[in-house]
Scaffold this active site. Structure first.
Site, mmCIF file in Angstrom:
data_model
loop_
_atom_site.group_PDB
_atom_site.id
_atom_site.type_symbol
_atom_site.label_atom_id
_atom_site.label_comp_id
_atom_site.label_asym_id
_atom_site.label_seq_id
_atom_site.Cartn_x
_atom_site.Cartn_y
_atom_site.Cartn_z
ATOM 1 N N SER A 96 0.818 -1.083 -0.200
ATOM 2 C CA SER A 96 -0.078 -0.026 -0.030
ATOM 3 C C SER A 96 0.807 1.137 0.005
ATOM 4 O O SER A 96 1.876 1.156 0.486
ATOM 5 C CB SER A 96 -0.954 0.058 1.385
ATOM 6 O OG SER A 96 -1.718 1.294 1.368
ATOM 7 N N TYR A 103 -2.106 5.445 -4.534
ATOM 8 C CA TYR A 103 -3.256 6.407 -4.186
ATOM 9 C C TYR A 103 -2.819 7.988 -4.962
ATOM 10 O O TYR A 103 -1.592 8.138 -5.077
ATOM 11 C CB TYR A 103 -3.451 6.830 -2.855
ATOM 12 C CG TYR A 103 -4.196 5.899 -1.987
ATOM 13 C CD1 TYR A 103 -5.748 5.527 -2.433
ATOM 14 C CD2 TYR A 103 -3.641 5.203 -1.024
ATOM 15 C CE1 TYR A 103 -6.254 4.391 -1.655
ATOM 16 C CE2 TYR A 103 -4.529 4.217 -0.190
ATOM 17 C CZ TYR A 103 -5.717 3.829 -0.711
ATOM 18 O OH TYR A 103 -6.775 2.804 0.014
ATOM 19 N N LYS A 115 -8.069 -0.512 -9.517
ATOM 20 C CA LYS A 115 -8.828 -1.254 -8.558
ATOM 21 C C LYS A 115 -9.910 -0.208 -7.797
ATOM 22 O O LYS A 115 -9.781 0.721 -7.732
ATOM 23 C CB LYS A 115 -7.848 -1.423 -7.152
ATOM 24 C CG LYS A 115 -8.479 -2.099 -6.036
ATOM 25 C CD LYS A 115 -7.354 -2.560 -5.084
ATOM 26 C CE LYS A 115 -8.091 -3.212 -3.703
ATOM 27 N NZ LYS A 115 -8.957 -2.612 -3.015
ATOM 28 N N HIS A 132 -14.084 -1.956 -2.094
ATOM 29 C CA HIS A 132 -13.266 -1.590 -0.970
ATOM 30 C C HIS A 132 -13.571 -2.217 0.182
ATOM 31 O O HIS A 132 -13.166 -1.778 1.355
ATOM 32 C CB HIS A 132 -13.211 -0.205 -0.920
ATOM 33 C CG HIS A 132 -11.665 0.681 -0.481
ATOM 34 N ND1 HIS A 132 -11.012 1.197 -1.513
ATOM 35 C CD2 HIS A 132 -10.999 0.500 0.608
ATOM 36 C CE1 HIS A 132 -9.756 1.490 -0.661
ATOM 37 N NE2 HIS A 132 -9.902 1.129 0.276
#
Length: 365
Positions: free
Chosen positions: A101, A123, A224, A248
């Site tokens: 992540s 992100y 995603k 999610h």
């Protein structure tokens, strides 16, 4: 797996358990993910030779010993001191990809040193330069794929975290950023982690951002958070290599369609042009087979990995992956499949509906 979940719930502090286990809003989608998976029924094919039943497959162009990858989960050192290092080692030894992540509590470079098949989840940050710097670091570290999460313009309203005024302890940080942040500043009736993400993440990520990222990296690229067939088709046009059908884990839009229910419309929409993965609610090897039967090439494993990590670090994570692989092989064989590639022949159906692809019943004139 349910035993492991109960043990982790008892062992972890309440606020950390709620951070791991909770969903957004009234947690309708969180519950719906499991309900929808439970409704899917399999139609086994019989009299097939399954004496050599294998779970081996290929994900994003790389071999994997099972059709699963470790989902990108933030701040894994919340549940065990070794955090992502232990989980990445477990994934390496199980022969499945580990997705690091952006908000990992261990840096990309440290995770790459573990070895194995490492993907990096991205992100989109307010600072595009910082975003692209993360991509560069992932490339230089040897990651074999980039997974852009597209369903978080900001964090969903997770009421358990709000009630707990949840914030990170000082010894758990977003290691790819380095410094203490607003995620560590507990505030009454607020989630400090949500405050931090609203400050750091861009809410203006668009298809133009995908185009920019596609032009920036030659690594395989997955999006995603796709649920709509229209978005899946647009992803194909944007030149991505894979999509992850995902809500999610019920942590973003409460009331969103369960991922397994979205899958049968998304798969034909892309018509084999990109790989289709799925997450949200996977708990057993039979769940994995259900996703494969409905057209997914693999799944991402989220919360069960955290339960194993909480209860035994690397050994606990290994136990989760071993159990899922064993359950999947058992389900494949009992369904008449000698391989992952054969799974689509076991059509997924729901009560009152014919299996996907089934012929309509004959009628008498």
């Amino acid at each position: 797996m349910a035993d492991l979940e109960r043990a982790a719930a008892a062992a972890l502090p309440v606020d950390i358990w709620d951070f791991v286990a909770g969903g957004s809003g009234a947690e309708l989608t969180l519950a719906a993910n499991r309900d929808a998976l439970n409704r899917v029924q399999l139609v086994p094919r019989l009299l097939r030779d399954v004496s050599r039943c294998t779970t081996d497959t290929v994900l994003l162009g790389q071999p994997a010993r099972a059709p699963m990858a470790i989902a990108p989960i933030a701040y894994q050192r919340l549940v065990h001191p070794d955090g992502e290092l232990a989980a990445a080692r477990a994934a390496r030894d199980a022969g499945v990809p580990f997705i690091a992540s952006t908000l990992s509590s261990v840096s990309i470079e440290e995770l790459a040193a573990v070895g194995g098949n490492l993907w990096f989840q991205l992100y989109w940050l307010r600072d595009t330069g910082h975003t692209m710097d993360l991509v560069r670091r992932a490339e230089e570290a040897g990651c074999t794929g980039i997974v852009l999460t597209v369903d978080v313009p900001w964090m969903g309203r997770r009421l358990r975290d709000v009630r707990n005024a949840f914030g990170l302890p000082e010894d758990v940080r977003a290691a790819n950023f380095g410094e203490l942040s607003t995620a560590h500043q507990r505030r009454s009736s607020q989630s400090a982690v949500a405050v931090h993400t609203s400050e750091a993440f861009s809410s203006a990520v668009t298809w133009a951002s995908v185009d920019l990222l596609r032009a920036r990296t030659a690594l395989p690229l997955a999006l995603k958070g796709i649920l709509a067939p229209e978005d899946a088709r647009q992803a194909v046009g944007a030149g991505v290599d894979a999509i992850v059908v995902s809500n999610h884990g019920g942590r973003q839009l409460d009331g969103a369609i369960p991922s397994i229910d979205a899958l049968p419309a998304v798969v034909p929409a892309v018509d084999g042009a990109v790989e289709v993965l799925m997450d949200s609610g996977i708990r057993t090897g039979t769940d994995i087979l259900k996703a494969l039967a409905l057209g997914a090439s693999g799944v991402l494993i989220g919360r069960p990995l955290m339960w194993g990590l909480a209860m035994g670090g690397q050994a606990g994570a290994e136990q989760v992956l071993r159990l899922l692989a064993e359950e999947l092989r058992d389900a494949l064989g009992l369904a008449g499949c000698d391989s992952v590639a054969a799974a689509p022949s076991v059509n997924g159906a729901r009560p009152g509906r014919p299996p996907a692809g089934a012929r309509p019943p004959r009628t008498t004139p």
